[in-house]
Design an enzyme around this catalytic site. Structure first.
Site, PDB file in Angstrom:
ATOM      1  N   HIS A  63       0.819  -1.197   0.000  1.00 36.78           N
ATOM      2  CA  HIS A  63       0.000   0.000   0.000  1.00 36.78           C
ATOM      3  C   HIS A  63       0.852   1.247   0.000  1.00 36.78           C
ATOM      4  CE1 HIS A  63      -3.380  -2.645   1.790  1.00 36.78           C
ATOM      5  NE2 HIS A  63      -3.133  -2.879   0.526  1.00 36.78           N
ATOM      6  N   GLU A 103     -15.285  -5.150 -17.846  1.00 38.19           N
ATOM      7  CA  GLU A 103     -14.109  -5.931 -17.446  1.00 38.19           C
ATOM      8  C   GLU A 103     -14.374  -7.418 -17.596  1.00 38.19           C
ATOM      9  OE1 GLU A 103     -11.854  -3.670 -14.042  1.00 38.19           O
ATOM     10  OE2 GLU A 103     -13.969  -3.798 -13.518  1.00 38.19           O
ATOM     11  N   ASP A 109      -8.309  -5.929 -16.317  1.00 32.84           N
ATOM     12  CA  ASP A 109      -9.090  -7.109 -15.970  1.00 32.84           C
ATOM     13  C   ASP A 109      -9.646  -7.798 -17.210  1.00 32.84           C
ATOM     14  OD1 ASP A 109      -9.058  -7.681 -13.188  1.00 32.84           O
ATOM     15  OD2 ASP A 109     -10.047  -5.760 -12.844  1.00 32.84           O
ATOM     16  N   CYS A 142      -9.766   2.593 -19.866  1.00 30.85           N
ATOM     17  CA  CYS A 142      -9.052   3.124 -18.700  1.00 30.85           C
ATOM     18  C   CYS A 142      -8.043   2.136 -18.099  1.00 30.85           C
ATOM     19  CB  CYS A 142     -10.023   3.584 -17.624  1.00 30.85           C
ATOM     20  SG  CYS A 142     -10.949   2.238 -16.886  1.00 30.85           S
TER      21      CYS A 142
HETATM   22  C1  PEP Z   1      -8.861  -2.445 -15.154  1.00 31.78           C
HETATM   23  O1  PEP Z   1      -9.181  -3.551 -14.729  1.00 31.78           O
HETATM   24  O2  PEP Z   1      -8.423  -2.248 -16.305  1.00 31.78           O
HETATM   25  C2  PEP Z   1      -8.992  -1.265 -14.290  1.00 31.78           C
HETATM   26  C3  PEP Z   1      -8.752  -0.059 -14.757  1.00 31.78           C
HETATM   27  O3  PEP Z   1      -9.272  -1.489 -12.981  1.00 31.78           O
HETATM   28  P1  PEP Z   1      -8.182  -1.952 -11.903  1.00 31.78           P
HETATM   29  O4  PEP Z   1      -6.854  -1.908 -12.558  1.00 31.78           O
HETATM   30  O5  PEP Z   1      -8.307  -1.019 -10.776  1.00 31.78           O
HETATM   31  O6  PEP Z   1      -8.646  -3.331 -11.609  1.00 31.78           O
HETATM   32 MG    MG Z   2     -10.287  -3.744 -12.891  1.00 34.06          MG
END
Ligand code: PEP
Ligand code: MG
Length: 754
Positions: free
Chosen positions: A368, A610, A634, A681
């Site tokens: 963290h 995702e 994901d 993203c």
């Molecule tokens: C993703 O899964 O691409 C995402 C942006 O979420 P995280 O990386 O927080 O799982």
């Molecule tokens: Mg994710």
């Protein structure tokens, strides 16, 4: 070995040891006398000292083995029982040594007749200098008191070697009392950046000075006073203003206080002083034991307790040295903090202005502190095995947060090579800074919106610094992860309000809690799952425990009073789940109006794509979701069936391959057809080559880490999107494998900076 070594015989041993050291003579003579004295006091047939010299453990002195073996018998690292003791940094107590699998027979020593063996490491500050051994003819197990007595002698020896007391012994200069050679350690990059600085130890080694005490009664009084001081300050912190606890929760302090009053810890320390050690040396001995247990322990609960004990030992050493633990350490200007492990609150306590970088011996994948380091812009490398035993305060350190490497005490040429890399990076940063206020428009007039991925209020300054147009993904779970306790409603509201205000007019998309999988909370008991990535995580937890999600939505709604609120849900798998989650938003909105709260001027509710199942449901989201954001991190792990956190498989498949790109194109086209705003993203959006491919597929909104904005914008400004779209279309007619090479060639033909 007949005479049992209880604390009075430890005392006799220590007294004799002191007399011997004071008696003068050459180092070799003193070592010879020392082994003779230990053998006599412990009624051992053999006592030997092996010191680590270069790549060998060399026999430096012996009583009982053949004297011609001294300086001739050299065991390779890890060789024999001596090697095993040094390797494990733990004692070895054997009744039948010759039959142990690691026994290595050295005829020149004449050790044939000896059956029992007790070896203890000579360690200081996690560095093993050698091994002290006693042996007996008879087959016997040495008692705990005997082990302790020998450990005490070894500790005194370690102090003497470290303080240069044997400096006149020819060749002993090679014994590494203080590491001096350059070393390269490879770990994992936790926060980007390259810096050169000076090592500052998070837990400095207290200067030990005297090891053997003149007056045990006085030492016991010192020890008791220091214990009282440590307990008193813990109590004071517990009773005092909670704001001052700097993020350390009551639970942690209570556990600390409980350990600090643990009678077995206290009696161990008292035994040490009663045996003739100074109070400092008694604590140091306890610390050494906790460390060697820690190095061996695998169970996370055990490790945590041993960490706590080690921390208490450190507090006690500082109290004995008269250092006020409540005052921050004085720091040099270019401090690189060296620690075994660091909590996020501790890192925030140091603050970005006092630190140039951080290097950690441990630091798990979900460290963290790494999240905080990235938000603060402090470079960090972790998982550096053996770091603490190789570094001393004041050493020069090159921290390479690009490659995840650390160089200790580097040569001048290495420093100058790194200085060049640092200049190159700052030239590039200056170039990106010039692009900050330029819109990202391709040569053929396509406007691309570049957004920031963030997670803490500290991140928001990246918006203007990097020139992002808004926050495309605010990971709300970070606040939960860096906190020691569950953030309350008002703390959540305050954070969201701060972020909205700091973003000024720029839009912010808040993603609701995405916990589980690799994001675990220390204060929430979680069941171990066979496949956490496929398990109870993200919105699944939110829907099963709606109170948590509803509180969060309430905080978001109240933080956005009178303004726009964009909120999205993570890991939605079916449209029905999205409907249920969206209904919670409506319910919370109603609650706020019923309670006379000012609602947001406008609310948009989106969904992360995702799960592949949802990727095939885009048309069904029409009229329901206000926007969608593709989380490629994901989505690709599920698409390729490759755990994103497992380095063995995560890099095996390429997002720039036919199937993945066709899949993404399908999602984009379905979203366009359903008239839903779509963005990407995942981390991939922040890499210029991947961003190129996404733009070619028709994506016009990309959200990424701050470090990606400049490079991606620079690429966009030289790109002809239509030409690239046509080229990618052709590339995708290939064999379905990765088009990375073709895309790179295209970029180089078009002079696209990557
Ligand atoms: C993703 O899964 O691409 C995402 C942006 O979420 P995280 O990386 O927080 O799982
Ligand atoms: Mg994710």
């Amino acid at each position: 070995m007949a005479g049992p070594a209880d604390s009075s015989s430890s005392r006799i041993l220590l007294r004799k040891l002191r007399d011997l050291m004071n008696a003068g003579g050459s180092a070799q003579q003193r070592l010879d006398k020392l082994v003779a004295m230990v053998a006599a006091t412990m009624v051992a047939d053999v006592c030997s000292i092996y010191l680590t010299r270069g790549a060998f453990h060399e026999l430096f002195a012996t009583e009982g083995l053949k004297s011609e073996a001294v300086h001739r018998t050299r065991l390779k690292m890890g060789e024999g029982l001596v090697g095993l003791v040094a390797e494990e940094a733990a004692h070895l107590n054997l009744a039948d040594a010759p039959h142990h699998e690691r026994f290595s027979y050295r005829p020149e020593t004449g050790e044939d007749p000896y059956n029992s063996f007790l070896g203890v490491p000579i360690v200081r500050s996690e560095r093993t200098f050698g091994v002290l051994v006693v042996q007996n003819r008879v087959q016997r197990q040495y008692s705990d008191d005997e082990v302790e007595a020998l450990q005490t002698v070894a500790m005194v020896l370690a102090e003497m070697v470290a303080s240069g007391a044997f400096g006149d012994l020819s060749g002993l200069a090679d014994v590494e009392a203080r590491p001096s050679r350059p070393e390269l350690l490879s770990g994992r990059a936790f926060s980007d950046g390259i810096v050169i600085g000076v090592a500052v130890l998070h837990e400095p080694h207290a200067p030990l000075g005297r090891v053997i005490a003149d007056d045990p009664a006085k030492e016991e009084a010192r020890l008791n006073a220091a214990l009282e001081q440590v307990r008193g300050s813990l109590k004071e912190m517990l009773d005092g203003d909670p704001g001052r606890i700097s993020g350390v929760s009551r639970d942690v302090l209570e556990t600390f206080l409980m350990l600090a009053t643990d009678p077995s810890w206290e009696s161990k320390l008292q035994q040490g002083v009663r045996a003739g050690l100074s109070a400092d040396a008694a604590v140091e001995r306890a610390r050494g034991e906790h460390r060697s247990k820690l190095n061996a322990a695998r169970d996370p609960y055990m490790r945590e307790r041993l960490h706590d004990f080690e921390d208490l030992d450190n507090r006690l050493l500082r109290a004995l040295a008269g250092v006020d633990s409540t005052q921050p350490q004085a720091m040099p200007r270019d401090a690189i903090l060296v620690a075994r492990e660091l909590g996020p609150a501790e890192l925030l306590d140091y603050g970005a202005d006092r630190l140039k970088g951080v290097v950690l011996e441990e630091g798990g994948a979900t460290a963290h502190a790494a999240i905080v380091a990235r938000a603060l812009g402090v470079p960090m490398v972790g998982n550096l095995h053996g770091l603490l035993s190789r570094v001393e305060a004041g050493d020069t350190i090159v921290l390479d947060g690009e490659r995840g490497e650390v160089r200790l005490r580097p040569e001048a040429q290495v420093i100058s090579a790194y200085n060049q890399r640092i200049s190159l990076r700052s030239a590039r940063a200056a170039e990106f800074a010039r692009l900050r206020n330029k819109p990202a428009v391709t040569k053929d007039g396509e406007r691309v919106t570049l957004l920031l991925n963030a997670g803490l209020a500290l991140d928001v300054h990246h918006l203007s610094e990097a020139g992002a147009e808004g926050i495309g993904l605010f990971r709300t779970e970070f606040q939960f992860m860096v906190s020691e306790t569950l953030p309350r409603l008002d703390a959540q509201t305050a954070l969201y309000r701060d972020v909205i205000e700091a973003a000024e007019d720029r839009p912010v998309i808040f993603r609701t809690l995405d916990l589980g999988g690799d994001k675990m909370l220390p204060y929430m008991a979680a069941e171990r799952e066979e496949n956490p990535a496929l398990g109870w995580r993200a919105l699944r937890i939110g829907l099963d425990r709606p109170a948590l999600l509803r509180y969060q939505l309430r905080a978001l709604i109240s933080a956005a009073a009178g303004r726009s609120l964009r909120v999205m849900f993570p890991l939605v798998t079916t449209v029905a789940e999205f409907d249920t989650a969206r209904a919670l938003v409506d319910r919370e909105l109603q609650w706020s109006t019923e309670h006379g709260r000012k609602p947001p001027a406008r609310i948009e509710v989106g969904v992360m794509v995702e799960a592949p199942a949802l990727a095939w449901s885009i048309p069904d989201l029409k009229g329901k979701a206000d926007f969608i954001s593709i989380g490629t991190n994901d989505l690709m792990q599920y698409f390729f069936a490759a755990d994103r956190g497992n380095a063995r498989v995560s890099d095996r498949y390429d997002v720039l391959s036919g199937p993945a790109l066709r899949f993404l194109k399908r999602i984009r086209d379905d979203a366009a057809e359903a008239n839903i705003e779509v963005s990407i993203c995942g981390e991939a959006a922040g890499r210029p080559l991947e961003a190129m491919a996404f733009i070619a597929l028709g994506f016009r909104r990309l959200s990424m880490p701050a470090s990606g904005i400049g490079p991606v914008k620079r690429m966009i400004l030289s790109l002809d999107a239509a030409e690239l779209a046509e080229a990618l279309h052709q590339m995708l007619r290939g064999d379905g494998g990765s088009v990375r090479r073709e895309l790179t060639e295209f970029a180089s033909e078009m002079n696209l900076p990557l």
